[in-house]
Design an enzyme around this catalytic site. Structure first.
Site, PDB file in Angstrom:
ATOM      1  N   ARG A   1      -9.029  -0.052   4.136  1.00 17.32           N
ATOM      2  CA  ARG A   1      -8.047   0.891   3.585  1.00 17.32           C
ATOM      3  C   ARG A   1      -6.758   0.186   3.180  1.00 17.32           C
ATOM      4  O   ARG A   1      -6.039   0.672   2.301  1.00 17.32           O
ATOM      5  CB  ARG A   1      -7.709   1.979   4.624  1.00 17.32           C
ATOM      6  CG  ARG A   1      -8.812   3.005   4.834  1.00 17.32           C
ATOM      7  CD  ARG A   1      -8.318   4.147   5.705  1.00 17.32           C
ATOM      8  NE  ARG A   1      -6.962   4.488   5.320  1.00 17.32           N
ATOM      9  CZ  ARG A   1      -5.988   4.783   6.164  1.00 17.32           C
ATOM     10  NH1 ARG A   1      -6.201   4.838   7.452  1.00 17.32           N
ATOM     11  NH2 ARG A   1      -4.775   5.066   5.718  1.00 17.32           N
TER      12      ARG A   1
ATOM     13  N   LYS B   1       0.835  -1.214   0.000  1.00 18.26           N
ATOM     14  CA  LYS B   1       0.000   0.000   0.000  1.00 18.26           C
ATOM     15  C   LYS B   1       0.869   1.262   0.000  1.00 18.26           C
ATOM     16  O   LYS B   1       0.686   2.151  -0.825  1.00 18.26           O
ATOM     17  CB  LYS B   1      -0.904   0.002   1.241  1.00 18.26           C
ATOM     18  CG  LYS B   1      -1.586   1.333   1.491  1.00 18.26           C
ATOM     19  CD  LYS B   1      -2.516   1.298   2.677  1.00 18.26           C
ATOM     20  CE  LYS B   1      -1.904   1.721   3.980  1.00 18.26           C
ATOM     21  NZ  LYS B   1      -1.652   3.163   4.126  1.00 18.26           N
ATOM     22  N   ASN B   2       1.820   1.316   0.927  1.00 18.12           N
ATOM     23  CA  ASN B   2       2.577   2.556   1.076  1.00 18.12           C
ATOM     24  C   ASN B   2       3.510   2.821  -0.098  1.00 18.12           C
ATOM     25  O   ASN B   2       3.940   3.956  -0.298  1.00 18.12           O
ATOM     26  CB  ASN B   2       3.337   2.564   2.410  1.00 18.12           C
ATOM     27  CG  ASN B   2       2.382   2.731   3.587  1.00 18.12           C
ATOM     28  OD1 ASN B   2       1.208   3.068   3.401  1.00 18.12           O
ATOM     29  ND2 ASN B   2       2.877   2.479   4.792  1.00 18.12           N
TER      30      ASN B   2
ATOM     31  N   ARG C   1       0.785  13.734  13.644  1.00 17.68           N
ATOM     32  CA  ARG C   1       1.189  13.645  12.238  1.00 17.68           C
ATOM     33  C   ARG C   1       1.394  15.027  11.594  1.00 17.68           C
ATOM     34  O   ARG C   1       0.735  15.387  10.618  1.00 17.68           O
ATOM     35  CB  ARG C   1       0.196  12.805  11.439  1.00 17.68           C
ATOM     36  CG  ARG C   1      -0.060  11.467  12.106  1.00 17.68           C
ATOM     37  CD  ARG C   1      -0.691  10.480  11.207  1.00 17.68           C
ATOM     38  NE  ARG C   1       0.276   9.847  10.320  1.00 17.68           N
ATOM     39  CZ  ARG C   1      -0.033   8.848   9.509  1.00 17.68           C
ATOM     40  NH1 ARG C   1      -1.248   8.396   9.444  1.00 17.68           N
ATOM     41  NH2 ARG C   1       0.882   8.308   8.750  1.00 17.68           N
TER      42      ARG C   1
ATOM     43  N   ASP D   1       3.856   0.239  12.106  1.00 18.58           N
ATOM     44  CA  ASP D   1       2.661  -0.339  11.469  1.00 18.58           C
ATOM     45  C   ASP D   1       2.419  -1.802  11.868  1.00 18.58           C
ATOM     46  O   ASP D   1       1.396  -2.371  11.491  1.00 18.58           O
ATOM     47  CB  ASP D   1       2.765  -0.224   9.939  1.00 18.58           C
ATOM     48  CG  ASP D   1       2.434   1.178   9.448  1.00 18.58           C
ATOM     49  OD1 ASP D   1       2.037   2.020  10.270  1.00 18.58           O
ATOM     50  OD2 ASP D   1       2.588   1.429   8.239  1.00 18.58           O
TER      51      ASP D   1
ATOM     52  N   CYS E   1      -4.969   7.788   9.157  1.00 17.54           N
ATOM     53  CA  CYS E   1      -5.322   7.199  10.452  1.00 17.54           C
ATOM     54  C   CYS E   1      -5.135   8.180  11.595  1.00 17.54           C
ATOM     55  O   CYS E   1      -4.179   8.956  11.610  1.00 17.54           O
ATOM     56  CB  CYS E   1      -4.434   5.981  10.711  1.00 17.54           C
ATOM     57  SG  CYS E   1      -5.073   4.494   9.968  1.00 17.54           S
TER      58      CYS E   1
END
Ligand code: UD1
Length: 417
Positions: A397, A22-23, A121, A305, A116
């Site tokens: 997601r 995903k990232n 962040r 993660d 998230c």
């Protein structure tokens, strides 16, 4: 609202093929904006974050065709430099578009990013790096408005090795005259993937995977095809699931080196792991011993993660474990849900003390974020009785077909839409 209903107690057995990370995929999709041509990315997972990124790119004027796992992006007609707040708030990666839009259109207007809810962040490192490159930035009405018509190459030192800031700097520097240097950059495999992808399109970048990256400006990039690295976090989630439930899993399309910090922690007394070039086989029997201490940190250290998943494994392990979260401020939000299932965890700031119990019991719980939601699925898989998880859109997601993959590995899981 979709729900997962899980009846715990089955071992996890079977073969699972891991999709692209995903990232990486999100960053590479943002990087497609740099290429005034057609790019095809293979092996893209069907997850909602990818759908959102595709929606954002379409909004900017890219033509996108999704064919199975392939996503083809034609950004020749890109015209719009503004990402509206509705879309940006769904996806943190929208901030990575700052760099690519500035390189391509010399201006970018991006709403403050979402993603998230796992901590503050901030994006100060992104913005100070851009300023050092001569980008003019106005922050007003919830938008970051940037102009790079006077941007120039520079030697930049990042305050922290932020993944997103490193990616943004690389993308901003690709077309700048001369050589730009980024120091104290992130070393995550996703950064190496971005370098490999961009170099394939004609960029001149070196050093990704080390603390210093050099970018020699080029005048344009050409179309290409590219397969992103496999998702180490999804793979790690399944490995931890096997450690919790017992069983035998064979993961294919994985890079064991990307998972070395997790593999080093899995208790050898209960988990036997064998690795080949792109495969990991795990056989788990009996209850795991607690891991005395796990601290999240930058790659190649233990990834934030996978923090909630490893914490969840500790809830049913033998002994006491201390988990320290160094990257994000509020990443223990799943703990109250685990307590409902009979876990024994005390949180104090960035530290959680987990005293393992014999077994968890099924309960009605709620996903509060992506990785936390996946951890509740793991907890449900090894709990006695039935667990119902709601707000599973968080899990969508980042995990493709989670219930289908787990069902075919023997888990009694049902998704109700
Ligand atoms: C990326 C990943 C995310 C992963 C994280 C850490 C994507 C889409 N997301 O997020 O899944 O959990 O890396 O591996 O790729 N920081 C600042 N100022 C900034 C930027 C970051 O203080 O401007 C701090 C953060 O608060 C955090 C640390 O730096 O403590 C690392 O964050 P960063 O690497 O930037 O994470 P993301 O890129 O947001």
């Amino acid at each position: 609202m979709s729900k997962y209903i899980i009846r715990g107690g089955e071992p996890l057995c079977g073969d699972i093929k891991i999709k692209g990370a995903k990232n990486s995929v999100l960053t590479l999709l943002a990087a497609c904006v740099l290429v005034d041509d057609v790019v095809t990315l293979h092996d893209c997972p069907h997850i909602s974050d990818v759908d959102t990124m595709i929606a954002i790119l379409r909004r900017l004027g890219c033509r996108i065709v999704r064919n199975g796992d392939d996503v083809t992006v034609d950004s020749r007609d890109i015209s719009c430099e503004k990402i509206p707040s509705g879309l940006a708030s769904e996806l943190r990666s929208s901030v990575f578009l700052l760099g690519s839009l500035l390189s391509r259109l010399k201006k970018a207007k991006v709403a403050y990013p979402g993603g998230c809810d796992i901590g503050l962040r901030p994006i100060d490192i992104h913005l100070s790096g851009l300023r050092e490159l001569g980008v003019r930035i106005i922050e007003k009405h919830g938008y970051i408005d940037c102009d790079s018509s006077k941007a120039h190459s520079a030697d930049i030192m990042l305050d922290l090795p932020s993944v997103g800031a490193t990616e943004n700097m690389i993308m901003t520097c690709v077309f700048l005259d001369g050589v730009s240097v980024i120091r104290n950059c992130a070393k995550e495999p996703e950064i190496v993937d971005l370098q490999n992808f961009l170099n394939r399109t004609g960029a001149k970048i070196e050093g990704a995977g080390t603390g210093v990256i050099r970018i020699e400006g080029v005048s344009s990039l050409r179309g290409t095809e590219y397969t992103p690295i496999p998702d180490r976090i999804v793979a790690g989630t399944y490995l931890i699931g096997a450690a919790m439930c017992g069983g035998e899993l064979c993961l294919s399309n994985v890079n064991p080196e990307h998972l070395s910090s997790l593999l080093a922690k899995l208790p050898k007394s209960a988990c036997k792991v064998t690795c080949a070039r792109d495969k990991i086989n795990i056989i788990c029997k009996g209850r795991c011993e607690s891991i005395p201490k796990v601290e999240t940190t930058y790659y190649p250290g233990f990834p934030t993660d996978l923090q909630t998943q490893i914490l969840t494994l500790q809830t049913v392990s033998k002994g006491t474990s201390v988990i320290v979260e160094n990257i994000f401020e509020t990443r223990f939000k799943t703990v109250p849900q685990l307590l409902k299932m009979g876990a024994d965890v005390t949180v104090n700031g960035r530290t959680a003390v987990v005293r393992g119990v014999e077994s968890l019991t099924g309960a009605e719980v709620s996903a509060t974020d992506l990785r936390g939601g996946a951890s509740l699925v793991l907890a449900g898989m090894c709990a006695q009785g039935e667990t119902r998880i709601d707000n599973v859109y968080h899990i969508d997601r980042g995990y493709e077909d989670l219930s289908q993959i787990l069902s075919s590995a023997g888990v009694k899981i049902k998704r109700i839409d």
